[in-house]
Design a protein around this motif. Structure first.
Motif, mmCIF file in Angstrom:
data_model
loop_
_atom_site.group_PDB
_atom_site.id
_atom_site.type_symbol
_atom_site.label_atom_id
_atom_site.label_comp_id
_atom_site.label_asym_id
_atom_site.label_seq_id
_atom_site.Cartn_x
_atom_site.Cartn_y
_atom_site.Cartn_z
ATOM 1 N N PHE A 236 0.843 -1.200 0.000
ATOM 2 C CA PHE A 236 0.000 0.000 0.000
ATOM 3 C C PHE A 236 0.877 1.249 0.000
ATOM 4 C CE2 PHE A 236 -3.269 -2.933 1.448
ATOM 5 C CZ PHE A 236 -4.415 -2.429 0.844
ATOM 6 N N GLY A 237 0.437 2.246 -0.783
ATOM 7 C CA GLY A 237 1.174 3.503 -0.832
ATOM 8 C C GLY A 237 0.722 4.501 0.221
ATOM 9 N N GLY A 238 -0.513 4.353 0.742
ATOM 10 C CA GLY A 238 -1.011 5.304 1.711
ATOM 11 C C GLY A 238 -2.320 4.860 2.311
ATOM 12 N N ALA A 239 -2.700 5.524 3.395
ATOM 13 C CA ALA A 239 -3.954 5.254 4.099
ATOM 14 C C ALA A 239 -4.765 6.541 4.165
ATOM 15 C CB ALA A 239 -3.690 4.731 5.506
ATOM 16 N N ILE A 240 -6.073 6.431 3.917
ATOM 17 C CA ILE A 240 -6.947 7.603 3.883
ATOM 18 C C ILE A 240 -8.158 7.335 4.773
ATOM 19 C CG2 ILE A 240 -8.350 9.120 2.436
ATOM 20 C CD1 ILE A 240 -6.657 8.204 0.036
#
Length: 304
Positions: A236-240
């Protein structure tokens, strides 16, 4: 504001019963304005809520419309909590899998009937008068389902370059799910759609607020993302985390990199921008890698 199942009503904000006459309502409004005015030590956010509450119920016509739409009249006309209607437009949409908000809606429909009582007919489980009386945990299920459906519509409108999986299982308990997994050229993101029913703050990389209790949304989201990442062998590149606009002071709040994953908390209205531009610090995905990640997720993802 006031349209979430968790929201205080305009009458609760003004501190009166829904049955008061207009003169008493006006007196309550003036009192609450004095109590909440920032110049006298009041809370600016509450002051704005008081003003908006008066805009909604301060005239006989507005009050009648509000009462019909929020369960305070003999007959209600509010339908915004029902499942969204099937789309009719033919614009290109994002690839979408799973049923956004479906698990929480099913839980809500089961538990609202249990709460009403065995043998009691519930002709409309989304009737505002019924929802308003239900326990907070039931209203939270419905609020979260609505939040997930709103995010799903936002992602769908971003076009065919995006792929999204909804209600992704990451364990044996259906509660342990990823609301959304979004794949795009800007990165691969785990997304949580929430409605805590009030303004939130931040402390040490976590979301805080009186309505959260012992919940730790950022920690929970990252743990679920790690589980899927290991299973799919996809990074994963990021969490939102997506919250209602009124519950955040800023459109986008970066929390920095937590356990190697950039995390942002965004208003619903800013989600499309963040997904297009990418989470700050997230690794972009392109070319053959994008197709490879999509294939691995398709082969791995299970739904609750």
């Amino acid at each position: 504001m006031f349209d979430s199942p968790l929201s205080a009503s305009a009458y609760e904000v003004l501190g009166v019963a829904p049955t008061v006459d207009h003169d008493e309502l006006r007196r309550a409004y003036r009192l609450r304005m004095r109590q909440t005015h920032p110049d006298t030590g009041g809370d600016a956010a509450v002051f704005i809520q008081v003003q908006y509450a008066w805009e909604l119920v301060g005239t006989p016509e507005g009050r009648a419309a509000y009462d019909r739409g929020h369960g305070f009249a003999a007959q209600s006309e509010w339908s915004g909590w029902r499942p969204p209607a099937a789309r009719t437009d033919t614009r290109p949409r994002a690839r979408s899998y799973g049923h956004p908000g479906g698990w929480r809606r099913e839980r809500y429909l089961l538990l609202i009937r249990e709460w009403a009582g065995h043998g009691v007919e519930v002709p409309d489980p989304y009737d505002p008068a019924l929802v308003r009386q239900a326990p907070r945990e039931l209203r939270r299920l419905l609020a979260d389902a609505l939040a997930e459906e709103t995010t799903a519509r936002t992602v769908a409108d971003l076009g065919m370059g995006f792929t999204v999986w909804h209600d992704v299982a990451v364990g044996t308990d259906p509660e342990d799910k990823l609301d959304h997994v979004v794949l795009s050229p800007s990165g691969l993101y785990g997304v949580m759609s929430e409605d805590f029913g009030g303004v939130v703050g931040f402390r040490r990389g976590e979301i805080t607020g009186p309505s959260l209790g012992h919940r730790a949304p950022v920690t929970t989201l990252l743990a679920r993302m790690r589980s899927l990442s290991r299973a799919a062998k996809a990074r994963f590149g990021g969490a939102i985390i997506v919250l209602p606009d009124d519950d955040l002071a800023l459109a986008v709040t970066p929390l920095g990199s937590i356990r190697g994953v950039p995390v942002v908390v965004v208003r619903r209205s800013a989600l499309a921008m963040v997904l297009r531009q990418g989470v700050p610090g997230a690794r972009a995905i392109g070319g053959n890698e994008l197709f490879d990640v999509r294939t691995r997720l398709q082969q791995t993802v299970r739904f609750v």
